[in-house]
Design an enzyme around this catalytic site. Structure first.
Site, PDB file in Angstrom:
ATOM      1  N   GLY A 218     120.800   4.871 -54.115  1.00 39.10           N
ATOM      2  CA  GLY A 218     121.501   6.129 -54.372  1.00 39.10           C
ATOM      3  C   GLY A 218     122.971   5.909 -54.165  1.00 39.10           C
ATOM      4  O   GLY A 218     123.442   4.771 -54.097  1.00 39.10           O
ATOM      5  N   GLY A 219     123.695   7.000 -54.067  1.00 40.18           N
ATOM      6  CA  GLY A 219     125.117   6.891 -53.875  1.00 40.18           C
ATOM      7  C   GLY A 219     125.463   6.145 -52.597  1.00 40.18           C
ATOM      8  O   GLY A 219     126.476   5.469 -52.491  1.00 40.18           O
TER       9      GLY A 219
ATOM     10  N   GLY B 131     123.665   3.710 -51.018  1.00 40.47           N
ATOM     11  CA  GLY B 131     123.369   2.277 -50.989  1.00 40.47           C
ATOM     12  C   GLY B 131     121.926   2.069 -51.351  1.00 40.47           C
ATOM     13  O   GLY B 131     121.313   2.897 -52.012  1.00 40.47           O
TER      14      GLY B 131
ATOM     15  N   ASP C 176     124.167  19.937 -51.101  1.00 35.34           N
ATOM     16  CA  ASP C 176     123.796  19.114 -52.250  1.00 35.34           C
ATOM     17  C   ASP C 176     122.317  19.280 -52.575  1.00 35.34           C
ATOM     18  O   ASP C 176     121.595  18.308 -52.766  1.00 35.34           O
ATOM     19  CB  ASP C 176     124.146  17.646 -51.983  1.00 35.34           C
ATOM     20  CG  ASP C 176     124.295  16.853 -53.275  1.00 35.34           C
ATOM     21  OD1 ASP C 176     124.393  17.478 -54.353  1.00 35.34           O
ATOM     22  OD2 ASP C 176     124.304  15.614 -53.211  1.00 35.34           O
TER      23      ASP C 176
END
Ligand SMILES: *[C@@H]1O[C@H](CO)[C@@H](O)[C@H](O)[C@H]1NC(C)=O
Ligand SMILES: *[C@@H]1O[C@H](CO)[C@@H](O)[C@H](O)[C@H]1NC(C)=O
Ligand SMILES: *[C@@H]1O[C@H](CO)[C@@H](O)[C@H](O)[C@H]1NC(C)=O
Ligand SMILES: *[C@@H]1O[C@H](CO)[C@@H](O)[C@H](O)[C@H]1NC(C)=O
Length: 965
Positions: free
Chosen positions: A644-645, A647, A759
């Site tokens: 994901g963003g 890692g 989020d």
């Protein structure tokens, strides 16, 4: 060398005996020779039970040792003890030893001593899952009483000693999973061979490097072999026709070799055989006609090059067939519809052939049928009744060149199962304990069960696991007050086509097993005392070391035995030296720690002690880099589960068997130490069944890792995309919405200070094995530290499409921003579409199309066609209404998450979803209701044959069609 070793040993024995004479205050009962041998074994091994400090193994019993009336040692059982060291050749002295079980001690290494052949009474030798290497000693053939020999899962090399042929009492021979090589030995002249083992029932020789031909002479009608397992070797040449002589055979695995030629017609003489694997060889010639093999359940002949002119008719005569696998075998012609009416048929996998004509499953088909995979064939039409309950894959066939029907896509299976918990409230377990199916926190004994040739292929049928669980419980109940319950989970087929299941055995009456308990369990599984139901076929167990003998409390010390007191004086001097060494080491360690401290603000943290510096980290562990490296097999590719963003994410297994997901930050996304610390602090405060919980973290120079509980079914996004093979009907979607809403409500209302997730999106809602939704990924979460203000002013972050427009324009973040994002997720649950597709915003599109006077609000065509027909307009409308209020422009007009939870519960009640158990827990935030067993495949969607409970209304062939205006 052996000579000096021997002399040393004799001197040692003399010493022991003389010491006994000199020092012994009470008479020893154990035979002194046997005592000497045990002391010699003990010298070589670490991690022995504390009772081994005593001086009378039979009288004041050493755990793992059994003696007969003459105080001779007759059995040594020490499985899963985490033993380290080598097996001393002095063991030969135990001339009355009958059982030696050292299974599941990976730290036992070195080669087996030649002298093992002197154990004249040995009938059971089990060294499964150790680290032994070198040659199997030829002397093994002298163990004339040997009945059970299991050396599987070690690192043995070289040939099978021909002398094994002399073991005339041998019934079980398991040498699988080693690096053995050379030909399979057969007798000639005075040289013995495997063909002489006419009483053996089991040849388990798979996963080695055996080469050469399978000798003709290996098989004869005198043999009584049931399981012949030679898979995954380097065998060449033809199958000897003599194989047909061994009429007792039930399982034959010859797959994954380099066998060639045509398959002998004598094979059909094996009328008791239920599993036949011939796949992944180089067979040629015509397909053998196997008609008459009336017990055959599982047939896999894939990846061979057979010549055939028409689809073999005899396949339809195999009355017991559950599974037909013939991928890439040059099959031609049309499949006769009668094949599918075989009553037990579950799976037909025939991809990569030249099958043509019509796939006709319109008439009778097996009620057990689950999958027809015919990718890459030449089928030009498909006839089936609407609402058929099995999965069909026809991509890369003419019938799919234009069509986009669901059978033209691939839906890989991803099936989760674990033994359900009793209907009871789960207590939160301390971080390393695990809740049992009977809801007690404990340290289970764990390991993997491998079934080498199950007769079934439908892994979604939960009753098979229930039957396995029952048979195991009843088998283990012979050991009274030992086992409380067992749990089975994570069924999967591995690359060898073995069915693998995780096993956890929970202790009776306390939170941990004692050593005798573990060795008893280990032996029951290594020695095959436990027999699974027959449809599971041959199996083996690979256990893990058990390290919780002291239970929850770490400090409890073993009782001081007489032996220690006697030895204490003599040991005094040694202790003095030791303490000096330890002192020096400790000093060095301290210096090292100080060096670390300078660069690492966490160095003072101690996960055990509650030192002042340490923030409140309830139940969260600090892992070292080495530990996590070990738990993920060195961050191996096979443990990689995604990125994901933040890692990469790896799956890991903690020593207690718990599966975890480890997020390893990439260089670019690493935070400062302070931010990282803040994040862990926030995460460690969450304890809710709808919020992913943090298990631990690792913070070392250059590494930032977060260790979460493992959520097996991936994200809601994947599930909705169909990629994970999970079928989400309307009721399941409602439950997921409810779970996610409860998770969010918890963050908003029950965490102090409240958390705004910031989020919320379908990627961040994860699904566990029961499809419970869990809110995860708190990378952007904000703590509401200024409660009076009611909002946090921040730099706008989030994901396009889900972001609250009010937050975007005012930069003021409130809980209502999460409510907006949740509204978008609700629409996603209806449509399975991303919020923004080709520049079009789904919220806007749906609002524009909406006509509230219509039954489905005129937006039926937005509905995900994968939702089966059990959607009711009234619950659909209420769900849309709720989504729309969440999506109100002004935050003040949106409901709170608490209100959202209530409304979803209402909708579920309208829909007749049994939400009574669910709703009981609405106000409970710390205790889940584990009684809501909600297995994804336990209810109608897959199992439905015709007109399920309230799903029988629509029977259109294309689901969702009738919802169109
Ligand atoms: C098999 O049986 C035959 C007689 O039935 C006997 O002559 C032969 O020696 C036996 N073979 C073995 C390996 O026992
Ligand atoms: C097959 O079995 C039958 C009896 O069931 C026997 O008469 C025949 O000889 C066998 N053929 C072979 C090749 O083993
Ligand atoms: C056949 O071979 C392919 C390619 O090696 C492999 O991916 C597939 O798993 C094999 N099929 C079976 C049933 O073993
Ligand atoms: C299927 O292929 C065979 C040749 O492999 C051919 O003889 C037969 O006519 C074909 N059948 C159909 C229905 O196309």
């Amino acid at each position: 060398m052996i000579q000096t070793r021997r002399i040393q040993f004799i001197i040692f024995c003399l010493l022991i005996i003389s010491m006994q004479v000199l020092v012994n205050l009470e008479a020893l009962t154990t035979n002194s020779g046997d005592y000497g041998v045990l002391v010699s074994l003990k010298e070589e091994w670490e991690n022995l039970p504390p009772s081994w400090d005593g001086s009378d193994p039979c009288g004041d019993p050493w755990e793992g040792i059994d003696c007969n009336d003459n105080s001779r040692v007759i059995s040594i059982k020490l499985s899963s003890m985490n033993l380290k060291g080598e097996l001393s050749g002095d063991i030969e002295g135990l001339s009355e030893l009958q059982i030696l079980d050292l299974s599941y001690n990976k730290g036992l290494t070195g080669s087996l001593p030649q002298s093992i052949g002197s154990l004249k009474s040995l009938s059971i030798l089990i060294l499964v899952g150790c680290g032994f290497s070198g040659l199997i000693p030829d002397t093994i053939g002298s163990l004339s009483q040997l009945n059970f020999l299991a050396l599987n899962i070690n690192n043995f090399i070289g040939p099978i000693p021909a002398s094994v042929g002399n073991l005339s009492k041998l019934s079980w021979l398991d040498l699988a999973d080693n690096r053995l090589s050379g030909p399979l030995p057969i007798s000639h002249g005075s040289t013995p061979g495997l063909d002489m083992l006419v009483h053996a029932k089991h040849f388990h020789l798979g996963r080695n490097q055996f080469s050469g031909e399978i000798p003709d002479q290996l098989f004869s009608s005198n043999m009584t072999l049931k399981h012949l397992l030679l898979e995954q070797n380097k065998l060449t040449g033809k199958i000897p026709p003599t194989l047909g002589l061994v009429q007792t055979l039930e399982v034959v695995r010859l797959d994954r070799n380099s066998l060639d030629g045509s398959i002998p017609s004598t094979l059909k003489n094996l009328t008791l055989t239920s599993e036949l694997f011939l796949s992944n060889n180089e067979f040629t010639g015509p397909l053998p006609n196997l008609a008459g093999m009336n017990d055959l359940n599982y047939l896999d002949m894939s990846n061979n090059t057979f010549s055939s002119d028409d689809f073999p008719r005899w396949l339809s005569t195999l009355q017991s067939l559950t599974t037909l696998v013939m991928e890439n075998t040059q099959l031609q012609g049309e499949i006769p519809p009668t094949l599918f009416s075989l009553v037990q048929l579950q799976t037909v996998r025939l991809r990569g052939n030249k099958i043509n004509g019509t796939l006709d499953v319109a008439s009778n088909y097996s009620s057990q049928l689950k999958l027809i995979d015919l990718q890459n064939n030449s089928i030009d039409s498909f006839t089936v009744r609407p609402g058929y309950p099995f999965q069909t894959i026809l991509m890369h066939n003419p019938v799919c060149y234009e069509g986009s029907e669901d059978y033209c896509g691939v839906v890989p299976k991803n099936f989760g199962y674990s033994t359900p918990q009793d209907n009871c409230h789960r207590t939160q377990c301390s971080s390393d304990q695990i809740p049992s199916p009977t809801c007690k926190c404990a340290y289970p004994y764990t390991g993997d069960l491998f079934f080498r040739a199950p007769s079934f292929s439908d892994l979604t049928n939960t009753s098979i696991y229930e039957s396995l669980q029952k048979s195991m419980i009843s088998s283990l109940s012979r050991y009274q007050e030992l086992v409380d319950s067992i749990s089975l989970s994570n069924p999967e087929k591995n690359s060898d086509d073995y069915l693998v299941l995780r096993l956890q055995v929970f202790p009776f009456g306390q939170d941990h097993f004692n050593r005798t308990g573990i060795t008893t369990l280990g032996f029951a599984l290594s020695n095959q005392t436990f027999k699974p139901p027959p449809n599971f076929g041959p199996f083996f167990f690979n256990g893990e070391s058990y390290i919780h003998f002291e239970g929850g409390s770490t400090g409890s010390h073993k009782s001081i035995s007489k032996g220690i007191i006697i030895g204490a004086a003599a040991a005094g001097a040694i202790l003095l030296i030791l303490s000096i060494v330890v002192g020096v080491l400790a000093c060095q360690k301290k210096r090292a720690q100080e060096a670390v401290k300078k660069s690492d603000p966490f160095a003072t943290w101690d996960s055990v002690k509650d030192s002042g510096d340490v923030p409140q980290l309830k139940g969260v562990k600090c892992f070292t880099f080495e530990e996590l490296k070990k738990y993920t097999n060195n961050f191996s590719a096979s443990n990689y589960i995604g990125s994901g963003g933040y890692g990469k994410v790896y799956r890991g297994t903690l020593p207690d068997g718990q599966l975890v997901a480890i997020k390893r930050a990439e260089q670019a996304s690493k935070q400062g130490a302070l931010e990282f610390k803040t994040e862990i602090e926030i995460l460690s405060r969450f304890h809710h069944k709808n919020v992913v919980s943090l298990v631990g973290f690792c913070f070392r120079q250059g590494e930032q890792m977060l260790v979460y509980e493992y959520i097996p079914n991936g994200s809601l996004k994947e599930a909705l995309s169909g990629k994970s093979g999970i079928m989400l009907d309307w009721k399941k979607r409602l439950r997921i919405a409810l779970g996610a809403a409860r998770g969010l409500q918890y963050l908003h209302d029950h965490v102090d200070p409240p958390i705004i997730h910031r989020d919320i999106k379908s990627n961040n809602i994860l699904l566990d094995e029961h499809l419970n939704a869990k809110v995860g990924d708190f990378g952007l979460s904000k703590t509401m530290n200024e409660p009076d203000k009611g909002y946090v002013s921040t730099q706008v972050k989030g994901t396009m499409g889900y972001m609250d427009p009010e937050y975007y324009t005012t930069q003021q973040l409130t809980e209502k921003s999460d409510v907006y994002s949740f509204g978008v997720v609700m629409l996603e649950l209806i449509t399975a579409r991303s919020p923004i597709v080709k520049g079009k915003y789904i919220v806007k599109e749906m609002k524009q199309a909406m006509d509230k006077s219509k039954d489905m609000y005129n937006i039926g065509n937005f509905v995900d066609p994968a939702i089966p027909s059990n959607i009711t307009p009234i619950s659909f409308r209420k769900f849309v209404d709720l989504a729309l209020t969440c999506l109100e422009e002004a935050g003040d007009n949106r409901p709170t998450m608490g209100e959202v939870v209530k409304e979803i519960e209402n909708i579920m009640e309208i829909d007749g979803v049994n939400s009574s158990v669910e709703s009981r827990s609405t106000s409970v935030s710390h205790e889940g209701t584990s009684g809501t067993f909600d297995h994804p495949y336990s209810e109608e969607s897959l199992m439905r044959h015709s007109g399920g409970t309230n799903s029988g209304k629509r029977t259109n062939s294309s689901p969702g069609a009738s919802q169109q205006p």
